[in-house]
Design an enzyme around this catalytic site. Structure first.
Site, PDB file in Angstrom:
ATOM      1  CE  LYS A   1      33.253 -29.132  -8.192  1.00  0.00           C
ATOM      2  NZ  LYS A   1      31.828 -29.219  -7.840  1.00  0.00           N
TER       3      LYS A   1
ATOM      4  CD  GLU B   1      31.516 -31.301 -10.894  1.00  0.00           C
ATOM      5  OE1 GLU B   1      32.827 -31.008 -10.967  1.00  0.00           O
ATOM      6  OE2 GLU B   1      30.615 -30.824  -9.994  1.00  0.00           O
TER       7      GLU B   1
ATOM      8  CB  SER C   1      25.527 -26.951  -1.397  1.00  0.00           C
ATOM      9  OG  SER C   1      25.170 -26.916  -2.892  1.00  0.00           O
TER      10      SER C   1
END
Ligand code: 13P
Length: 252
Positions: free
Chosen positions: A11, A98, A214
């Site tokens: 990211k 995202e 996660s």
């Protein structure tokens, strides 16, 4: 047997020296330990050329986090599939949640992005997954089916054998709340059924489907031991060498 893949989505993290060091350390660890899984990292695009030069793609593969829906021209700030291909890049994430959320990328844009990837020999790692409300309303299967078909049904069927999928339920991304191995396996089986119905058994059986959301050193083994989970797309835990290497070792 499908190959296991562990991909790290960095990211918008790490300064240049940190990214370079982590890539070099990871490359060295893979060379020494020869894990079964194929390992891919997706750093910020400004680091791509340097990282490509400093790792051995036999050990560590590099991916972009995104590419443009357009071929070329007046699209300030965009990076095209052709440009990525021209620096020797072979993979790109497409449709990460995202980007769907913050850049409002919809099915039409994602369809074009995937066409661009295929047109320039870039393997798309196509991300999809329901949000919390959809899971709670029990619409997660239909949401996922349309996320897949809206984009995949518009592609040249001959190219779908280059596809990598990543199921990332939005409610599990960056929240510390992982889907249980059973929840993830159930969705991966469903995805294979959708692929089978629409594109045939060969695509359904051979497409790697990664789980993301996660994933960490503690839960990776349980997730990756499920039959239809072919590895992971890892966010924050991929930024730490010791965590990420444990996750890679869990994918056997
Ligand atoms: P986390 O592993 O930080 O939840 O992120 C998952 C992800 O979005 C990978 O693309």
């Amino acid at each position: 047997m499908r190959k296991k893949i562990v991909a790290g989505n960095w990211k918008m993290n790490l300064k240049f020296e940190e990214a370079l060091q982590l890539a070099i350390d990871l490359n060295g660890w893979i060379a020494d330990n020869q894990p079964e899984a194929e390992v891919i990292i997706a750093p910020s695009s400004i680091y791509l050329p340097t990282l490509l030069e400093n790792v051995d793609e036999q050990f560590l593969k590099i991916s972009a986090q995104d590419l443009s829906a357009h071929e070329k021209g007046a699209y300030t700030g965009d990076i095209s599939a052709e440009q990525l291909d021209s620096i020797g890049l072979d993979f790109s994430l497409i449709g990460h949640s995202e980007r769907r959320t913050y850049q409002h990328e919809d099915a039409e844009v994602l369809e074009q992005k995937m066409k661009q990837a295929f047109a320039h020999q870039i393997y798309p790692i196509f991300c999809f997954g329901e949000n919390l409300e959809q899971r709670e309303n029990n619409t997660h299967f239909e949401v996922v089916e349309s996320q897949l078909l809206d984009v995949l049904a518009k592609q040249d069927k001959e190219l779908l054998n280059k596809l990598i999928l990543a199921y990332e339920p939005v409610w599990a991304i960056g929240t510390g709340k992982t889907a249980s191995p059973e929840q993830a396996q159930e969705m991966h089986v469903y995805v294979r059924e959708v692929l089978d119905k629409n594109f045939g058994a060969e695509i359904a059986n051979s497409t790697p489907i990664l789980y993301g959301g996660s994933v960490n050193a503690e839960n990776a083994e349980n997730l990756f031991s499920q039959n239809d989970i072919d590895g992971g797309l890892v966010g924050s835990a991929s930024l730490q060498l010791d965590q990420f290497t444990q996750i890679i070792m869990a994918a056997q």
